[in-house]
Design a protein around this motif. Sequence first.
Motif, PDB file in Angstrom:
ATOM      1  N   THR A   8      -2.699  -0.307  -8.658  1.00  0.00           N
ATOM      2  CA  THR A   8      -1.817   0.769  -8.221  1.00  0.00           C
ATOM      3  C   THR A   8      -0.663   0.868  -9.204  1.00  0.00           C
ATOM      4  OG1 THR A   8      -2.364   0.390  -5.917  1.00  0.00           O
ATOM      5  CG2 THR A   8      -0.315   1.535  -6.336  1.00  0.00           C
ATOM      6  N   GLN A  18       2.416  -1.384 -12.994  1.00  0.00           N
ATOM      7  CA  GLN A  18       1.073  -1.367 -12.429  1.00  0.00           C
ATOM      8  C   GLN A  18       0.804  -2.753 -11.879  1.00  0.00           C
ATOM      9  OE1 GLN A  18      -0.311  -0.080 -16.061  1.00  0.00           O
ATOM     10  NE2 GLN A  18      -0.107   2.055 -15.562  1.00  0.00           N
ATOM     11  N   THR A  21      -3.528  -3.635  -6.051  1.00  0.00           N
ATOM     12  CA  THR A  21      -3.335  -2.987  -4.759  1.00  0.00           C
ATOM     13  C   THR A  21      -3.410  -4.067  -3.684  1.00  0.00           C
ATOM     14  OG1 THR A  21      -4.411  -1.040  -5.671  1.00  0.00           O
ATOM     15  CG2 THR A  21      -4.165  -1.121  -3.290  1.00  0.00           C
ATOM     16  N   SER A  48      -4.460   5.256  -2.639  1.00  0.00           N
ATOM     17  CA  SER A  48      -3.444   4.407  -3.269  1.00  0.00           C
ATOM     18  C   SER A  48      -3.922   3.771  -4.572  1.00  0.00           C
ATOM     19  CB  SER A  48      -3.006   3.310  -2.301  1.00  0.00           C
ATOM     20  OG  SER A  48      -4.107   2.491  -1.957  1.00  0.00           O
ATOM     21  N   ILE A  49      -5.209   3.856  -4.881  1.00  0.00           N
ATOM     22  CA  ILE A  49      -5.727   3.254  -6.109  1.00  0.00           C
ATOM     23  C   ILE A  49      -5.485   4.210  -7.274  1.00  0.00           C
ATOM     24  CG2 ILE A  49      -7.784   2.454  -7.320  1.00  0.00           C
ATOM     25  CD1 ILE A  49      -8.959   1.703  -4.613  1.00  0.00           C
ATOM     26  N   SER A  50      -4.786   3.726  -8.304  1.00  0.00           N
ATOM     27  CA  SER A  50      -4.565   4.523  -9.511  1.00  0.00           C
ATOM     28  C   SER A  50      -5.708   4.351 -10.489  1.00  0.00           C
ATOM     29  CB  SER A  50      -3.270   4.092 -10.203  1.00  0.00           C
ATOM     30  OG  SER A  50      -2.171   4.302  -9.366  1.00  0.00           O
TER      31      SER A  50
END
Length: 91
Positions: A8, A18, A21, A48-50
Amino acid sequence: MLTLHPMTGGIRDGRHQQYPTPHIEPRPVESETAAEEAAVRLFSAYGSISYLTLTREDGQQVREYRRGHFFQAKSPLRHARLRVAAQNTTL
């Protein structure tokens, strides 16, 4: 054995960082193809995961999957998304 690690991005301690998560566990996968399909499912399920990092057992990073890769013509995630959609319609 390979593992997908959800990451995230966001503001933490006053700067953009970063970090893993916290509420989503890393997922073991058998191959890169299975990792691509799992990445599609994880991106669809969790906003929510980038991005996701794919690592080997020794911790070496193999690949990185970003949410925006769905829209790139040469991205393996674009094709994986179509495979996942086809699997979901046959179930």
